[in-house]
Design a protein around this motif. Structure first.
Motif, PDB file in Angstrom:
ATOM      1  N   ASP A   1     -26.784  17.823 -67.167  1.00  0.00           N
ATOM      2  CA  ASP A   1     -27.608  18.959 -66.744  1.00  0.00           C
ATOM      3  C   ASP A   1     -28.815  19.156 -67.656  1.00  0.00           C
ATOM      4  OD1 ASP A   1     -24.599  19.428 -65.968  1.00  0.00           O
ATOM      5  OD2 ASP A   1     -25.792  20.544 -64.524  1.00  0.00           O
TER       6      ASP A   1
ATOM      7  N   HIS B   1     -20.957  14.229 -61.703  1.00  0.00           N
ATOM      8  CA  HIS B   1     -21.587  15.524 -61.961  1.00  0.00           C
ATOM      9  C   HIS B   1     -20.607  16.676 -61.753  1.00  0.00           C
ATOM     10  CE1 HIS B   1     -24.656  18.475 -62.511  1.00  0.00           C
ATOM     11  NE2 HIS B   1     -24.381  19.009 -61.343  1.00  0.00           N
TER      12      HIS B   1
ATOM     13  N   ASP C   1     -27.924  16.222 -62.659  1.00  0.00           N
ATOM     14  CA  ASP C   1     -28.935  17.263 -62.789  1.00  0.00           C
ATOM     15  C   ASP C   1     -29.910  16.858 -63.897  1.00  0.00           C
ATOM     16  OD1 ASP C   1     -27.719  18.599 -60.736  1.00  0.00           O
ATOM     17  OD2 ASP C   1     -27.306  20.442 -61.834  1.00  0.00           O
TER      18      ASP C   1
ATOM     19  N   HIS D   1     -22.228  20.239 -64.398  1.00  0.00           N
ATOM     20  CA  HIS D   1     -22.450  21.140 -63.258  1.00  0.00           C
ATOM     21  C   HIS D   1     -22.256  22.624 -63.555  1.00  0.00           C
ATOM     22  CE1 HIS D   1     -22.922  22.460 -59.174  1.00  0.00           C
ATOM     23  NE2 HIS D   1     -21.682  22.866 -59.054  1.00  0.00           N
TER      24      HIS D   1
ATOM     25  N   HIS E   1     -31.902  18.909 -66.601  1.00  0.00           N
ATOM     26  CA  HIS E   1     -32.840  19.732 -65.815  1.00  0.00           C
ATOM     27  C   HIS E   1     -34.285  19.619 -66.299  1.00  0.00           C
ATOM     28  CE1 HIS E   1     -30.006  21.907 -63.160  1.00  0.00           C
ATOM     29  NE2 HIS E   1     -29.137  21.736 -64.148  1.00  0.00           N
TER      30      HIS E   1
ATOM     31  N   HIS F   1     -22.296  24.359 -66.339  1.00  0.00           N
ATOM     32  CA  HIS F   1     -22.998  24.933 -67.496  1.00  0.00           C
ATOM     33  C   HIS F   1     -22.023  25.807 -68.301  1.00  0.00           C
ATOM     34  CE1 HIS F   1     -27.288  24.380 -65.584  1.00  0.00           C
ATOM     35  NE2 HIS F   1     -26.440  23.457 -65.155  1.00  0.00           N
TER      36      HIS F   1
HETATM   37 FE   LIG Z   1     -27.000  21.894 -63.564  1.00  0.00          FE
END
Ligand SMILES: [Fe+2]
Length: 308
Positions: free
Chosen positions: A12, A176, A59, A212, A14, A214
């Motif tokens: 993640d 993920h 992510d 996923h 991002h 967090h």
């Molecule tokens: Fe995420």
């Protein structure tokens, strides 16, 4: 080879475009968070030298855009070991595939190291739809972005085939969406059932490493450990309810099939471990959606602006 395999996991990440603002007060600057995590990982005694692999479990980009992958790929190439990446619900299939390739950064689906086979699963594969040529493509719009995991028959058959075909003694799944998430907001029992059915037939699968949520953590599914990595976008603990700094996980895969893992959080004044309020709690408990949360935050910001 019969020695311990050492892996680090980021998830993640991002990535945004260069200079883009983090979203709505609920996100960290992911470029800054990545730099902190990279330095922390590289600075741990012996880490750079003794890591066999670094995995990134999806992510990668915040909106699945090509420029975000370019920055992510450049950043991953700076990590101190070979990197292999699988996609998340924020990663659209075509730009992800096109943007991640680079020397030292790969999207291999199977990586064998010592007595271990690592499978890199697309946990959104069940959402793909055939195009005119029969090729599986992402569904239109933002459907993929809101997925909480779906393997589908094709990906499940692939997992079954690869786990059976590998000559490695032990199999570990990187993906993920961790199965069996209990947070109401992200819980998806159909997806967990897909994994339960596979695990019943695949005794060599020793565990899962995902992201996923967090919300870093560790639990078990059908006697296998499920490890959940921290995110770089924002990170939470539910007990007690606090924001957490960005971070990563390290793993040791032993020749006897056991796996141990540790969470590493990069404590820094930029990311204080402060309590979070009722609004975020309501999101995690499934009482409000992401869209409703964003609306409430925007309304509050506007009201604060009016009264300033
Ligand atoms: Fe995420």
């Amino acid at each position: 080879m019969s020695s311990t395999i050492r892996v680090a996991q980021l998830s993640d990440t991002h990535f945004l475009e260069e200079g883009a603002e983090p979203e709505g007060g609920h996100a960290y600057d992911t470029t800054e968070a990545f730099a902190a995590v990279r330095d922390h990982l590289g600075g741990r005694a012996g880490t750079g030298a003794d890591l066999d692999l670094i995995v990134v479990t999806g992510d990668v980009a915040d909106h699945g855009r090509t420029e975000q992958y370019r920055l992510a790929g450049d950043a991953f190439a700076e990590l101190p070991a070979p990197v292999n990446v699988c996609p998340g619900n924020h990663d659209f299939d075509v730009p992800f595939g096109a943007g991640m390739g680079r020397p030292g950064v790969g999207t291999s689906r199977v990586v064998e190291v010592g007595s271990w086979a690592f499978l890199f699963v697309d946990s959104c594969a069940g959402m793909m739809q055939p195009d005119e040529a029969g090729c599986p493509v992402d569904p239109p719009g933002e459907a993929r972005l809101h997925s909480n995991g779906s393997l589908g028959d094709r990906e499940a058959a692939w997992v079954r085939g690869m786990a059976a075909a590998s000559t490695a003694e032990h199999v570990f799944v990187w993906l993920h969406h961790p199965p069996a998430v209990t947070v109401p907001f992200m819980r998806n029992d159909d997806y967990t059932d897909e994994w339960r059915a596979l695990l019943a037939d695949l005794p060599r699968v020793r565990g899962f490493g995902g992201g996923h949520t967090h919300i870093p953590g560790e639990y078990e599914l059908e006697g296998r450990p499920v490890f959940v990595a921290p995110s770089l976008k924002n990170n939470f603990s539910l007990e007690p309810q606090t924001w957490l700094p960005p971070g990563y996980r390290t793993y040791r895969f032993e020749p006897d099939g056991s796996v141990t893992s540790e969470v590493h959080l990069v404590d820094d004044q930029r990311w204080p471990r402060r309590p979070f309020g009722r609004l975020l709690r309501s999101l995690f408990m499934g009482e409000i959606t992401h869209g409703e949360l964003a609306e409430i935050v925007a309304r509050r910001a506007a009201a604060a602006g009016d009264s300033a």
